[in-house]
Design an enzyme around this catalytic site. Structure first.
Site, PDB file in Angstrom:
ATOM      1  N   HIS A   1       0.975  -1.138  -0.049  1.00 20.12           N
ATOM      2  CA  HIS A   1      -0.083  -0.051   0.201  1.00 20.12           C
ATOM      3  C   HIS A   1       0.874   1.267  -0.035  1.00 20.12           C
ATOM      4  CE1 HIS A   1      -3.031   3.032   1.369  1.00 20.12           C
ATOM      5  NE2 HIS A   1      -3.977   2.157   1.019  1.00 20.12           N
TER       6      HIS A   1
ATOM      7  N   GLU B   1      -3.885   1.901  -7.512  1.00 18.04           N
ATOM      8  CA  GLU B   1      -4.354   2.807  -6.546  1.00 18.04           C
ATOM      9  C   GLU B   1      -3.416   3.901  -6.952  1.00 18.04           C
ATOM     10  OE1 GLU B   1      -6.575   1.568  -2.853  1.00 18.04           O
ATOM     11  OE2 GLU B   1      -4.838   1.186  -2.344  1.00 18.04           O
TER      12      GLU B   1
ATOM     13  N   SER C   1     -10.389   7.222  -3.703  1.00 17.05           N
ATOM     14  CA  SER C   1     -11.467   8.010  -3.397  1.00 17.05           C
ATOM     15  C   SER C   1     -12.792   7.392  -4.052  1.00 17.05           C
ATOM     16  CB  SER C   1     -11.423   9.461  -3.960  1.00 17.05           C
ATOM     17  OG  SER C   1     -10.269  10.162  -3.247  1.00 17.05           O
TER      18      SER C   1
HETATM   19  C1  PEP Z   1      -6.883   2.935   0.383  1.00 15.91           C
HETATM   20  O1  PEP Z   1      -6.521   3.376   1.478  1.00 15.91           O
HETATM   21  O2  PEP Z   1      -6.342   1.904  -0.285  1.00 15.91           O
HETATM   22  C2  PEP Z   1      -7.844   3.835  -0.405  1.00 15.91           C
HETATM   23  C3  PEP Z   1      -8.380   3.702  -1.450  1.00 15.91           C
HETATM   24  O3  PEP Z   1      -8.576   4.971   0.295  1.00 15.91           O
HETATM   25  P1  PEP Z   1      -9.534   5.987   0.002  1.00 15.91           P
HETATM   26  O4  PEP Z   1     -10.502   4.964  -0.610  1.00 15.91           O
HETATM   27  O5  PEP Z   1      -9.798   6.659   1.193  1.00 15.91           O
HETATM   28  O6  PEP Z   1      -9.073   6.781  -1.169  1.00 15.91           O
END
Ligand code: PEP
Length: 268
Positions: free
Chosen positions: A106, A179, A224
């Site tokens: 992550h 991500e 998000s």
């Molecule tokens: C995450 O932490 O993996 C993530 C996608 O966070 P958010 O949905 O808050 O952007």
């Protein structure tokens, strides 16, 4: 681990370092499961959506005790089985507590020093335990060239390094989460067209590594996401699900439950 077909969607909750207390975690887990089950006494889950909840380590058993219909994941692990590694938690320990998934790489952990090499060792340790690593990858900045997104070659590196030494049979248990770092927790999700472009790029990378077996590896989007954009981000992007941060702990999981419902009603 719940049994699912090859085309199931994944809705993965990353609680990050939330909620603040054990009691609140019990309540959040119960409300999430109850809400997804439609409020029924015996929760009835849709077998086309695989819900995975990744709480902080101390709350893992809460989630695994609350329902057999949700899978439990961790947010990190260490690659050694046991020994003088103060503060670390092994994949074997997690497995013995009921975890079948674990997020690795992550961006919030990479920012704390996790390298591609460490991610690789963690992936191998998890696969050794029969668990499913969710390997998070993504670029740092939003790049555009005449309106066309340039896929950051770093993503290819993150994937190939993470999967070094992983054979085709093991690769079937791997999940990739795209991500974009700039989209995490910012309220700015990526555009569906760009997600599609990156998904194809990731799939080509996986195909180069594993042929047809690589094409079958699920790729999720994270950054998000909420109940307003969940369907748009999945529809026509070829993504096999979402990794959800903030929205998974918001308002007693109401947002996460709404995401599940809207995917079920509008996409499946
Ligand atoms: C995450 O932490 O993996 C993530 C996608 O966070 P958010 O949905 O808050 O952007």
């Amino acid at each position: 681990m719940a049994q699912h077909k090859n085309n199931t969607l994944y809705l993965v909750a990353n609680w990050k370092m939330n909620p603040t207390t054990y009691k609140q975690a019990e309540s959040l887990a119960q409300k999430t499961v109850h809400g997804i089950g439609g409020g029924a006494q015996d929760t009835i889950f849709d077998s086309r959506i695989n819900v995975v909840i990744c709480p902080p380590f101390p709350y893992v058993s809460i989630v695994s005790d609350v329902s057999k219909d949700v899978d439990v994941g961790a947010q990190n692990c260490f690659y050694e089985d046991a020994g003088a590694y103060t503060g670390e938690v092994s994949s074997r320990m997690l497995k013995s507590m009921g975890c079948s998934y674990c997020i690795v790489g992550h961006s919030e952990r990479r920012a704390m020093g996790e390298t591609n090499g460490m991610v690789n060792k963690k992936v191998l340790a998890l696969l050794q335990e029969g668990m499913r690593p969710i390997i998070a990858v993504g670029e740092h900045t939003r790049k555009a060239d005449n309106g066309t997104v340039m896929v950051d070659p770093m993503i290819k590196r993150q994937i190939t390094d993470a999967l070094a030494g992983v054979n085709e049979r093991q690769a079937k248990r791997v999940i990739i989460a795209y991500e974009p770092v700039w989209a995490i927790g910012t309220g700015q999700s990526a555009d569906p067209d760009d997600i599609l472009t990156v998904r194809i790029f990731i799939q080509k990378t996986l195909h180069t590594l594993y042929g047809q077996a690589g094409i079958a590896i699920p790729i999720l989007y994270g950054g998000s996401t909420d109940s307003n954009n969940a369907v748009v981000l999945l529809k026509n992007t070829g993504m096999r699900g979402l990794l959800v941060g903030g929205a998974s702990v918001k308002e007693d999981a109401k947002e996460f439950i709404a995401m599940y419902a809207t995917i079920q009603q509008e996409l499946l």
